[in-house]
Design a protein around this motif. Structure first.
Motif, PDB file in Angstrom:
ATOM      1  N   ALA A 194       0.832  -1.210   0.000  1.00  0.00           N
ATOM      2  CA  ALA A 194       0.000   0.000   0.000  1.00  0.00           C
ATOM      3  C   ALA A 194       0.866   1.259   0.000  1.00  0.00           C
ATOM      4  CB  ALA A 194      -0.917  -0.009   1.221  1.00  0.00           C
ATOM      5  N   ALA A 195       1.979   1.218   0.728  1.00  0.00           N
ATOM      6  CA  ALA A 195       2.881   2.366   0.742  1.00  0.00           C
ATOM      7  C   ALA A 195       3.516   2.589  -0.626  1.00  0.00           C
ATOM      8  CB  ALA A 195       3.961   2.162   1.800  1.00  0.00           C
ATOM      9  N   LYS A 196       3.846   1.498  -1.319  1.00  0.00           N
ATOM     10  CA  LYS A 196       4.406   1.631  -2.667  1.00  0.00           C
ATOM     11  C   LYS A 196       3.381   2.242  -3.617  1.00  0.00           C
ATOM     12  CE  LYS A 196       7.609  -2.285  -2.297  1.00  0.00           C
ATOM     13  NZ  LYS A 196       7.946  -3.648  -2.814  1.00  0.00           N
ATOM     14  N   VAL A 197       2.125   1.745  -3.522  1.00  0.00           N
ATOM     15  CA  VAL A 197       1.061   2.282  -4.377  1.00  0.00           C
ATOM     16  C   VAL A 197       0.823   3.757  -4.070  1.00  0.00           C
ATOM     17  CG1 VAL A 197      -1.397   2.120  -4.945  1.00  0.00           C
ATOM     18  CG2 VAL A 197      -0.026   0.040  -4.671  1.00  0.00           C
ATOM     19  N   GLY A 198       0.989   4.138  -2.803  1.00  0.00           N
ATOM     20  CA  GLY A 198       0.794   5.527  -2.408  1.00  0.00           C
ATOM     21  C   GLY A 198       1.882   6.456  -2.905  1.00  0.00           C
ATOM     22  N   GLY A 199       2.923   5.904  -3.518  1.00  0.00           N
ATOM     23  CA  GLY A 199       3.968   6.729  -4.102  1.00  0.00           C
ATOM     24  C   GLY A 199       5.068   7.140  -3.153  1.00  0.00           C
ATOM     25  N   PHE A 200       5.175   6.468  -1.993  1.00  0.00           N
ATOM     26  CA  PHE A 200       6.225   6.811  -1.046  1.00  0.00           C
ATOM     27  C   PHE A 200       7.581   6.334  -1.573  1.00  0.00           C
ATOM     28  CE2 PHE A 200       2.534   6.400   1.893  1.00  0.00           C
ATOM     29  CZ  PHE A 200       2.500   7.717   2.300  1.00  0.00           C
ATOM     30  N   LYS A 201       8.631   7.067  -1.220  1.00  0.00           N
ATOM     31  CA  LYS A 201       9.978   6.698  -1.619  1.00  0.00           C
ATOM     32  C   LYS A 201      10.425   5.445  -0.879  1.00  0.00           C
ATOM     33  CE  LYS A 201      11.491  11.390  -2.778  1.00  0.00           C
ATOM     34  NZ  LYS A 201      12.486  12.468  -2.502  1.00  0.00           N
ATOM     35  N   ASN A 202      11.351   4.708  -1.495  1.00  0.00           N
ATOM     36  CA  ASN A 202      11.814   3.456  -0.902  1.00  0.00           C
ATOM     37  C   ASN A 202      12.442   3.670   0.474  1.00  0.00           C
ATOM     38  OD1 ASN A 202      11.040   1.703  -2.996  1.00  0.00           O
ATOM     39  ND2 ASN A 202      12.874   2.216  -4.182  1.00  0.00           N
ATOM     40  N   THR A 203      13.199   4.752   0.617  1.00  0.00           N
ATOM     41  CA  THR A 203      13.842   5.014   1.905  1.00  0.00           C
ATOM     42  C   THR A 203      12.807   5.195   3.007  1.00  0.00           C
ATOM     43  OG1 THR A 203      15.697   6.103   0.778  1.00  0.00           O
ATOM     44  CG2 THR A 203      15.440   6.516   3.144  1.00  0.00           C
ATOM     45  N   ARG A 204      11.726   5.918   2.713  1.00  0.00           N
ATOM     46  CA  ARG A 204      10.682   6.117   3.713  1.00  0.00           C
ATOM     47  C   ARG A 204       9.984   4.801   4.027  1.00  0.00           C
ATOM     48  NH1 ARG A 204       5.767  10.574   3.852  1.00  0.00           N
ATOM     49  NH2 ARG A 204       4.661   9.616   5.612  1.00  0.00           N
ATOM     50  N   ILE A 205       9.733   3.999   3.006  1.00  0.00           N
ATOM     51  CA  ILE A 205       9.078   2.708   3.239  1.00  0.00           C
ATOM     52  C   ILE A 205       9.945   1.826   4.115  1.00  0.00           C
ATOM     53  CG2 ILE A 205       8.275   0.596   2.117  1.00  0.00           C
ATOM     54  CD1 ILE A 205       7.534   2.287  -0.313  1.00  0.00           C
ATOM     55  N   ILE A 206      11.257   1.837   3.852  1.00  0.00           N
ATOM     56  CA  ILE A 206      12.171   0.981   4.615  1.00  0.00           C
ATOM     57  C   ILE A 206      12.198   1.373   6.088  1.00  0.00           C
ATOM     58  CG2 ILE A 206      14.609   0.419   4.950  1.00  0.00           C
ATOM     59  CD1 ILE A 206      14.909   0.504   1.893  1.00  0.00           C
ATOM     60  N   PHE A 207      12.345   2.663   6.360  1.00  0.00           N
ATOM     61  CA  PHE A 207      12.546   3.109   7.740  1.00  0.00           C
ATOM     62  C   PHE A 207      11.245   3.417   8.478  1.00  0.00           C
ATOM     63  CE2 PHE A 207      16.702   3.970   5.837  1.00  0.00           C
ATOM     64  CZ  PHE A 207      17.541   3.417   6.792  1.00  0.00           C
ATOM     65  N   ARG A 208      10.129   3.584   7.762  1.00  0.00           N
ATOM     66  CA  ARG A 208       8.860   3.891   8.418  1.00  0.00           C
ATOM     67  C   ARG A 208       7.919   2.696   8.478  1.00  0.00           C
ATOM     68  NH1 ARG A 208       7.390   9.336   8.556  1.00  0.00           N
ATOM     69  NH2 ARG A 208       5.535   8.548   9.644  1.00  0.00           N
ATOM     70  N   HIS A 209       8.090   1.730   7.577  1.00  0.00           N
ATOM     71  CA  HIS A 209       7.147   0.611   7.520  1.00  0.00           C
ATOM     72  C   HIS A 209       7.823  -0.756   7.711  1.00  0.00           C
ATOM     73  CE1 HIS A 209       3.926   3.282   6.135  1.00  0.00           C
ATOM     74  NE2 HIS A 209       4.824   3.846   5.340  1.00  0.00           N
ATOM     75  N   VAL A 210       9.005  -0.925   7.139  1.00  0.00           N
ATOM     76  CA  VAL A 210       9.663  -2.233   7.225  1.00  0.00           C
ATOM     77  C   VAL A 210      10.422  -2.387   8.544  1.00  0.00           C
ATOM     78  CG1 VAL A 210      11.378  -3.750   6.174  1.00  0.00           C
ATOM     79  CG2 VAL A 210       9.836  -2.426   4.723  1.00  0.00           C
ATOM     80  N   LEU A 211      11.299  -1.433   8.845  1.00  0.00           N
ATOM     81  CA  LEU A 211      12.131  -1.541  10.045  1.00  0.00           C
ATOM     82  C   LEU A 211      11.319  -1.651  11.336  1.00  0.00           C
ATOM     83  CD1 LEU A 211      14.886  -1.571  11.388  1.00  0.00           C
ATOM     84  CD2 LEU A 211      14.909   0.928  11.293  1.00  0.00           C
ATOM     85  N   PRO A 212      10.275  -0.845  11.563  1.00  0.00           N
ATOM     86  CA  PRO A 212       9.519  -0.988  12.823  1.00  0.00           C
ATOM     87  C   PRO A 212       8.939  -2.375  13.036  1.00  0.00           C
ATOM     88  CG  PRO A 212       8.970   1.080  11.750  1.00  0.00           C
ATOM     89  CD  PRO A 212       9.801   0.312  10.771  1.00  0.00           C
ATOM     90  N   ASN A 213       8.665  -3.105  11.958  1.00  0.00           N
ATOM     91  CA  ASN A 213       8.112  -4.451  12.090  1.00  0.00           C
ATOM     92  C   ASN A 213       9.190  -5.520  12.198  1.00  0.00           C
ATOM     93  OD1 ASN A 213       4.981  -4.258  11.630  1.00  0.00           O
ATOM     94  ND2 ASN A 213       5.899  -2.850  10.167  1.00  0.00           N
TER      95      ASN A 213
END
Length: 299
Positions: A194-213
């Motif tokens: 969903a974050a990718k579809v929302g157009g977020f940058k990879n760096t933000r996805i990594i540190f805001r969505h992947v790393l916390p989990n």
């Protein structure tokens, strides 16, 4: 009718109590008595070492009682005795704990910073980047870490800072491997897509969505690595590759006391027990955190 609905709601609330994830982790950790004992022991050690001037009136380097050299534990004014230069063992134990704890924590943080970044990017992007980074990680893991650390120390020179650098260089591959595995498990999840579809940058996805989990297993690895780093630093100091001989350090105290094993064994026994107690406490805490973060332990 209303009373029946009320009873059903009460049953539902009792069977599924509302609690946050972190509160649940803390609750499960507190149920582990061994882990709680380890946490209490570690807090006592930290308080004693951090507040060393409050618990001793001696200086660990300057104050030398030449009239009471190699005084046995229980001597007047020296509850744990003195070393071969008349320095108070209790004082050097407290100040040496500062050095050992700072070294262990610094190694863990630096190794985590390197390994987590490598694991995140290799696991998330894959392809050639992953192959190159993981092959390099495999090469680092193939060598005995202590041999590599000694080789690095021989190049950099003997100092506490270089010990931290050497141990961090040999410790980051574990964090990288663990992080990569966690990233591979979550990078195809719905919230990441969903974050990718929302157009977020990879760096933000990594540190805001992947790393916390992925943070739970990393916290456990970090906790366990602190104890391992303290033990490894003590080994290097014992070999004379660490801090200055006059500096208080548990590993250095072991090294200096080995010449008196027959006549004053307490010179090695006391710092050895301090190292063992600290590492054991860290391992108990790490085991408790592992169970607390394990979803299978949730009730």
């Amino acid at each position: 009718m209303a009373e029946n609905n009320k009873n059903q709601n009460m049953i539902g609330e009792d069977s599924l109590p509302v609690t946050s994830y972190w509160k649940d982790v803390v609750r499960r950790f507190c149920k582990n008595k061994i882990a709680v004992i380890g946490l209490i022991a570690l807090c006592i050690i930290i308080i004693l070492c951090a507040g060393a001037p409050l618990f001793t009136s001696y200086d660990p380097v300057v104050d030398m009682d030449f009239m009471n050299m190699l005084a046995a534990p229980g001597s007047e004014g020296h509850p744990l005795g003195t070393d071969d230069l008349g320095r108070d063992i209790w004082c050097r134990l407290l100040y040496g704990g500062r050095s050992s704890l700072i070294t262990g924590l610094s190694v863990s943080l630096l190794a985590a910073a390197i390994g987590v970044v490598i694991g995140l990017y290799s696991g998330y992007f894959g392809g050639v980047i992953e192959s190159l980074l993981m092959r390099f990680t495999d090469i680092m893991l193939s060598f005995p870490f202590l041999i590599v650390a000694i080789a690095i120390m021989s190049v950099l020179g003997s100092s506490q800072r270089n010990i931290i650098i050497a141990l961090a260089i040999t410790s980051w591959p574990r964090f990288a491997r663990l992080t990569r595995g966690q990233v591979l498990a979550v990078k195809n999840s719905e919230y990441v897509e969903a974050a990718k579809v929302g157009g977020f940058k990879n760096t933000r996805i990594i540190f805001r969505h992947v790393l916390p989990n992925c943070i739970g297993p990393l916290i456990i690895q970090g906790t366990l690595s602190v104890g391992g780093a303290i033990l490894s630093a003590a080994s290097l100091n014992y070999l004379g590759l660490g801090a200055d001989a006059a500096s208080p350090d548990w590993g250095m105290m072991l090294s200096q006391g080995r010449n008196y094993l027959q006549t004053a064994s307490y010179l090695t026994t006391i710092p050895g027990l301090a190292i063992s107690a600290t590492v054991l406490a860290m391992n108990w805490i790490g085991d408790g955190m592992r169970d607390a973060f394990d979803p299978k332990m949730r009730k």
